[in-house]
Design a protein around this motif. Structure first.
Motif, PDB file in Angstrom:
ATOM      1  N   SER A  77       0.856  -1.183   0.000  1.00  0.00           N
ATOM      2  CA  SER A  77       0.000   0.000   0.000  1.00  0.00           C
ATOM      3  C   SER A  77       0.895   1.236   0.000  1.00  0.00           C
ATOM      4  O   SER A  77       2.035   1.190   0.477  1.00  0.00           O
ATOM      5  CB  SER A  77      -0.906   0.012   1.234  1.00  0.00           C
ATOM      6  OG  SER A  77      -1.754  -1.120   1.251  1.00  0.00           O
ATOM      7  N   VAL A  78       0.372   2.350  -0.531  1.00  0.00           N
ATOM      8  CA  VAL A  78       1.211   3.540  -0.703  1.00  0.00           C
ATOM      9  C   VAL A  78       0.641   4.720   0.079  1.00  0.00           C
ATOM     10  O   VAL A  78      -0.543   5.041  -0.011  1.00  0.00           O
ATOM     11  CB  VAL A  78       1.326   3.924  -2.191  1.00  0.00           C
ATOM     12  CG1 VAL A  78       2.140   5.213  -2.359  1.00  0.00           C
ATOM     13  CG2 VAL A  78       1.968   2.787  -2.977  1.00  0.00           C
ATOM     14  N   GLY A  79       1.520   5.345   0.862  1.00  0.00           N
ATOM     15  CA  GLY A  79       1.178   6.566   1.570  1.00  0.00           C
ATOM     16  C   GLY A  79       1.888   7.750   0.952  1.00  0.00           C
ATOM     17  O   GLY A  79       2.820   7.599   0.161  1.00  0.00           O
ATOM     18  N   CYS A  80       1.447   8.943   1.312  1.00  0.00           N
ATOM     19  CA  CYS A  80       2.007  10.166   0.736  1.00  0.00           C
ATOM     20  C   CYS A  80       1.934  11.283   1.757  1.00  0.00           C
ATOM     21  O   CYS A  80       0.958  11.393   2.512  1.00  0.00           O
ATOM     22  CB  CYS A  80       1.206  10.539  -0.522  1.00  0.00           C
ATOM     23  SG  CYS A  80       1.804  12.006  -1.384  1.00  0.00           S
ATOM     24  N   THR A  81       2.974  12.110   1.798  1.00  0.00           N
ATOM     25  CA  THR A  81       2.972  13.281   2.671  1.00  0.00           C
ATOM     26  C   THR A  81       3.890  14.332   2.071  1.00  0.00           C
ATOM     27  O   THR A  81       4.706  14.039   1.190  1.00  0.00           O
ATOM     28  CB  THR A  81       3.418  12.925   4.096  1.00  0.00           C
ATOM     29  OG1 THR A  81       3.122  14.009   4.980  1.00  0.00           O
ATOM     30  CG2 THR A  81       4.921  12.624   4.161  1.00  0.00           C
ATOM     31  N   ASP A  82       3.763  15.565   2.541  1.00  0.00           N
ATOM     32  CA  ASP A  82       4.659  16.656   2.143  1.00  0.00           C
ATOM     33  C   ASP A  82       5.557  17.014   3.306  1.00  0.00           C
ATOM     34  O   ASP A  82       5.141  16.968   4.474  1.00  0.00           O
ATOM     35  CB  ASP A  82       3.863  17.890   1.709  1.00  0.00           C
ATOM     36  CG  ASP A  82       3.311  17.770   0.296  1.00  0.00           C
ATOM     37  OD1 ASP A  82       3.857  16.972  -0.489  1.00  0.00           O
ATOM     38  OD2 ASP A  82       2.341  18.477  -0.029  1.00  0.00           O
ATOM     39  N   LEU A  83       6.783  17.392   2.994  1.00  0.00           N
ATOM     40  CA  LEU A  83       7.773  17.734   4.011  1.00  0.00           C
ATOM     41  C   LEU A  83       8.513  18.996   3.587  1.00  0.00           C
ATOM     42  O   LEU A  83       9.016  19.082   2.464  1.00  0.00           O
ATOM     43  CB  LEU A  83       8.768  16.580   4.179  1.00  0.00           C
ATOM     44  CG  LEU A  83      10.047  16.847   4.985  1.00  0.00           C
ATOM     45  CD1 LEU A  83       9.719  17.262   6.413  1.00  0.00           C
ATOM     46  CD2 LEU A  83      10.953  15.615   4.965  1.00  0.00           C
ATOM     47  N   MET A  84       8.546  19.987   4.467  1.00  0.00           N
ATOM     48  CA  MET A  84       9.358  21.184   4.261  1.00  0.00           C
ATOM     49  C   MET A  84      10.241  21.388   5.478  1.00  0.00           C
ATOM     50  O   MET A  84       9.754  21.484   6.604  1.00  0.00           O
ATOM     51  CB  MET A  84       8.493  22.427   4.040  1.00  0.00           C
ATOM     52  CG  MET A  84       9.315  23.714   3.866  1.00  0.00           C
ATOM     53  SD  MET A  84       8.316  25.246   3.850  1.00  0.00           S
ATOM     54  CE  MET A  84       7.671  25.174   2.187  1.00  0.00           C
ATOM     55  N   SER A  85      11.537  21.424   5.244  1.00  0.00           N
ATOM     56  CA  SER A  85      12.476  21.726   6.322  1.00  0.00           C
ATOM     57  C   SER A  85      13.007  23.136   6.089  1.00  0.00           C
ATOM     58  O   SER A  85      13.399  23.469   4.966  1.00  0.00           O
ATOM     59  CB  SER A  85      13.643  20.734   6.309  1.00  0.00           C
ATOM     60  OG  SER A  85      14.462  20.963   5.181  1.00  0.00           O
ATOM     61  N   GLY A 141      15.406  26.186   2.109  1.00  0.00           N
ATOM     62  CA  GLY A 141      15.039  24.898   2.666  1.00  0.00           C
ATOM     63  C   GLY A 141      14.632  23.901   1.604  1.00  0.00           C
ATOM     64  O   GLY A 141      14.621  24.198   0.402  1.00  0.00           O
ATOM     65  N   SER A 142      14.285  22.694   2.036  1.00  0.00           N
ATOM     66  CA  SER A 142      13.847  21.627   1.132  1.00  0.00           C
ATOM     67  C   SER A 142      12.335  21.487   1.202  1.00  0.00           C
ATOM     68  O   SER A 142      11.741  21.535   2.277  1.00  0.00           O
ATOM     69  CB  SER A 142      14.491  20.289   1.523  1.00  0.00           C
ATOM     70  OG  SER A 142      15.887  20.309   1.302  1.00  0.00           O
ATOM     71  N   LEU A 143      11.713  21.312   0.036  1.00  0.00           N
ATOM     72  CA  LEU A 143      10.289  21.023  -0.056  1.00  0.00           C
ATOM     73  C   LEU A 143      10.137  19.739  -0.863  1.00  0.00           C
ATOM     74  O   LEU A 143      10.557  19.667  -2.014  1.00  0.00           O
ATOM     75  CB  LEU A 143       9.543  22.169  -0.737  1.00  0.00           C
ATOM     76  CG  LEU A 143       8.042  21.975  -0.996  1.00  0.00           C
ATOM     77  CD1 LEU A 143       7.293  21.635   0.294  1.00  0.00           C
ATOM     78  CD2 LEU A 143       7.453  23.217  -1.649  1.00  0.00           C
ATOM     79  N   LEU A 144       9.553  18.721  -0.232  1.00  0.00           N
ATOM     80  CA  LEU A 144       9.492  17.392  -0.831  1.00  0.00           C
ATOM     81  C   LEU A 144       8.077  16.830  -0.753  1.00  0.00           C
ATOM     82  O   LEU A 144       7.323  17.136   0.167  1.00  0.00           O
ATOM     83  CB  LEU A 144      10.419  16.418  -0.084  1.00  0.00           C
ATOM     84  CG  LEU A 144      11.838  16.857   0.251  1.00  0.00           C
ATOM     85  CD1 LEU A 144      12.500  15.814   1.136  1.00  0.00           C
ATOM     86  CD2 LEU A 144      12.648  17.048  -1.026  1.00  0.00           C
ATOM     87  N   ARG A 145       7.726  15.981  -1.715  1.00  0.00           N
ATOM     88  CA  ARG A 145       6.571  15.099  -1.583  1.00  0.00           C
ATOM     89  C   ARG A 145       7.112  13.689  -1.454  1.00  0.00           C
ATOM     90  O   ARG A 145       7.884  13.231  -2.300  1.00  0.00           O
ATOM     91  CB  ARG A 145       5.622  15.224  -2.763  1.00  0.00           C
ATOM     92  CG  ARG A 145       4.485  14.189  -2.713  1.00  0.00           C
ATOM     93  CD  ARG A 145       3.216  14.657  -3.385  1.00  0.00           C
ATOM     94  NE  ARG A 145       2.514  15.658  -2.571  1.00  0.00           N
ATOM     95  CZ  ARG A 145       1.252  16.037  -2.795  1.00  0.00           C
ATOM     96  NH1 ARG A 145       0.562  15.509  -3.789  1.00  0.00           N
ATOM     97  NH2 ARG A 145       0.670  16.934  -2.025  1.00  0.00           N
ATOM     98  N   LEU A 146       6.729  13.015  -0.378  1.00  0.00           N
ATOM     99  CA  LEU A 146       7.202  11.663  -0.101  1.00  0.00           C
ATOM    100  C   LEU A 146       6.133  10.640  -0.454  1.00  0.00           C
ATOM    101  O   LEU A 146       4.963  10.790  -0.088  1.00  0.00           O
ATOM    102  CB  LEU A 146       7.564  11.509   1.376  1.00  0.00           C
ATOM    103  CG  LEU A 146       8.708  12.366   1.934  1.00  0.00           C
ATOM    104  CD1 LEU A 146       8.881  12.073   3.420  1.00  0.00           C
ATOM    105  CD2 LEU A 146       9.997  12.111   1.187  1.00  0.00           C
ATOM    106  N   TYR A 147       6.543   9.593  -1.178  1.00  0.00           N
ATOM    107  CA  TYR A 147       5.724   8.404  -1.407  1.00  0.00           C
ATOM    108  C   TYR A 147       6.428   7.248  -0.708  1.00  0.00           C
ATOM    109  O   TYR A 147       7.650   7.116  -0.817  1.00  0.00           O
ATOM    110  CB  TYR A 147       5.593   8.110  -2.900  1.00  0.00           C
ATOM    111  CG  TYR A 147       5.016   9.252  -3.710  1.00  0.00           C
ATOM    112  CD1 TYR A 147       3.645   9.398  -3.858  1.00  0.00           C
ATOM    113  CD2 TYR A 147       5.848  10.184  -4.326  1.00  0.00           C
ATOM    114  CE1 TYR A 147       3.109  10.444  -4.602  1.00  0.00           C
ATOM    115  CE2 TYR A 147       5.321  11.234  -5.067  1.00  0.00           C
ATOM    116  CZ  TYR A 147       3.953  11.357  -5.199  1.00  0.00           C
ATOM    117  OH  TYR A 147       3.434  12.400  -5.932  1.00  0.00           O
ATOM    118  N   TYR A 148       5.666   6.400  -0.009  1.00  0.00           N
ATOM    119  CA  TYR A 148       6.306   5.376   0.811  1.00  0.00           C
ATOM    120  C   TYR A 148       5.345   4.202   1.027  1.00  0.00           C
ATOM    121  O   TYR A 148       4.121   4.352   0.923  1.00  0.00           O
ATOM    122  CB  TYR A 148       6.706   5.974   2.166  1.00  0.00           C
ATOM    123  CG  TYR A 148       5.558   6.678   2.865  1.00  0.00           C
ATOM    124  CD1 TYR A 148       4.681   5.987   3.697  1.00  0.00           C
ATOM    125  CD2 TYR A 148       5.334   8.037   2.666  1.00  0.00           C
ATOM    126  CE1 TYR A 148       3.622   6.631   4.320  1.00  0.00           C
ATOM    127  CE2 TYR A 148       4.278   8.691   3.279  1.00  0.00           C
ATOM    128  CZ  TYR A 148       3.421   7.987   4.106  1.00  0.00           C
ATOM    129  OH  TYR A 148       2.359   8.621   4.704  1.00  0.00           O
TER     130      TYR A 148
END
Length: 366
Positions: free
Chosen positions: A64-72, A78-85
């Motif tokens: 199964s696949v989850g998704c979230t956004d991450l900004m440090s 800074g970094s802005l990412l979309r994570l799939y996991y």
């Protein structure tokens, strides 16, 4: 992302902008369109198109696949990412495909269209979702290979979800970077902590380059910055993997501590599409932690437009879009297994790397 005539899809409405039939110089054009037969004709066309097969495909792997956004770091540095996991099964919350109207406006700017087209894009595609479970808990208990993904020119972090979801469904963590080098259709940051608390985003738009004499040096600087941003994204994920405390500026409900010891730091790759492919080459030359690269071919617009619009504006080739992305993803997985020494069954698609398939043409020059 090459222009692909992508949402030039909406040139059928762009003609409305060129002709200005409504005399809307001081009024809201959306209201004018709704008051005419044009609006209903366009709406009927879109509904007919959406009855066609147009969804972003689900991952074909066993996870199964989850998704979230991450900004440090809230600043532009800074970094802005979309994570799939890989995620746990449970309550499902759809992931919004393109989360802000500014991205749609940026796409129209990138394509050289009237800004009204951005509103049109947002109106019809603002509610589209991708088949990933938003902020779902990570599936724990194993270490996952990590892929840093670099988007194409005029794109942004969310519109390669078909690729990110497919890879995550096969047991990868994918971090899709949103670049801040003015090559994204749009991206954002925050001026200060007060702006973070108010969610008052500062938007950085795409920068059009017209003169050839200035384009090469600017693109070169962009590639250098993009490579740095890919390495910075890798540093961020590995810091979290090592248990370092990282604050997500976006106040996501996804607990980053779940990623502690979840990454196999000996199995790391960088991938990219179009201008992101150039970014990959530059990143590989600078950061020896990456092993190998894959240049993907298809952003999500090929899936969400349906056959009618896709045919008119050549968003789809003779081969079915699902077949095309499936071939590309399987070849990518086979490549990743070969160069990351993965113990999976992805080698069953080794023949695709050699161009051996009824839907492929082998390059005899190689």
């Amino acid at each position: 992302m090459t222009p692909y005539k992508l949402p030039v899809i909406f040139c059928l409405c762009g003609c409305l902008v060129q002709v200005h039939p409504f005399g809307w110089s001081d009024l809201d054009p959306i209201k004018h369109i709704k008051s005419t037969g044009w609006y209903h004709n366009i709406q009927n066309l879109m509904r007919a198109t959406f009855r066609d097969k147009h969804q972003i495909p689900k991952g074909k792997g066993s996870y199964s696949v989850g998704c979230t956004d991450l900004m440090s770091d809230f600043t532009v540095k800074g970094s802005l990412l979309r994570l799939y996991y890989p995620s746990q099964d449970g309550e499902y919350h759809s992931t919004v495909w393109i989360p802000n109207k500014e991205y749609f406006v940026g796409l129209s700017n990138f394509l050289g269209l009237h800004k009204f087209m951005g509103k049109f894009l947002a109106y019809y595609f603002g509610s589209v979702t991708t088949p990933a479970n938003w902020n779902a808990p990570l599936r724990t208990g194993e270490k996952y290979p990590l892929i840093i993904f670099s988007h194409g020119l005029g794109a942004f972090r969310t519109i390669y979800s078909a690729i990110g979801i497919e890879l995550a469904s096969h047991g990868f963590i994918v971090a899709a970077v949103e670049h801040r080098d003015e090559s994204a259709s749009a991206t954002f940051y925050f001026e200060n902590e007060a702006a973070v608390e108010r969610d008052n985003k500062s938007w950085l738009p795409y920068k059009c380059l017209h003169l050839q004499k200035t384009e090469y040096p600017k693109r070169h600087r962009q590639v250098l910055q993009r490579a740095e941003e890919c390495s910075k994204a890798l540093n961020l994920i590995l810091d979290i993997n090592e248990g370092k405390t990282v604050k997500n500026v976006l106040n996501s409900t996804f607990d980053l501590e779940q990623l502690k010891n979840a990454i196999d730091n000996k199995k790391i790759a960088v991938m990219g599409h179009s201008f992101g492919g150039a970014t990959v080459i530059q990143t590989l030359s600078e950061d020896k932690r990456f092993r190998g690269s894959v240049h993907q071919n298809f952003p999500d617009f090929t899936f969400v437009t349906g056959k009618v619009i896709g045919y008119i504006f050549t968003l789809k080739g003779d081969i079915d879009s699902d077949v095309a992305i499936d071939l590309s993803n399987k070849a990518s997985l086979a490549f990743l297994q070969k160069h990351l020494d993965l113990q999976r069954n992805f080698n069953q698609w080794d023949h695709l790397i050699e161009g051996e398939d009824t839907n492929l043409i082998r390059d005899n020059k190689c």
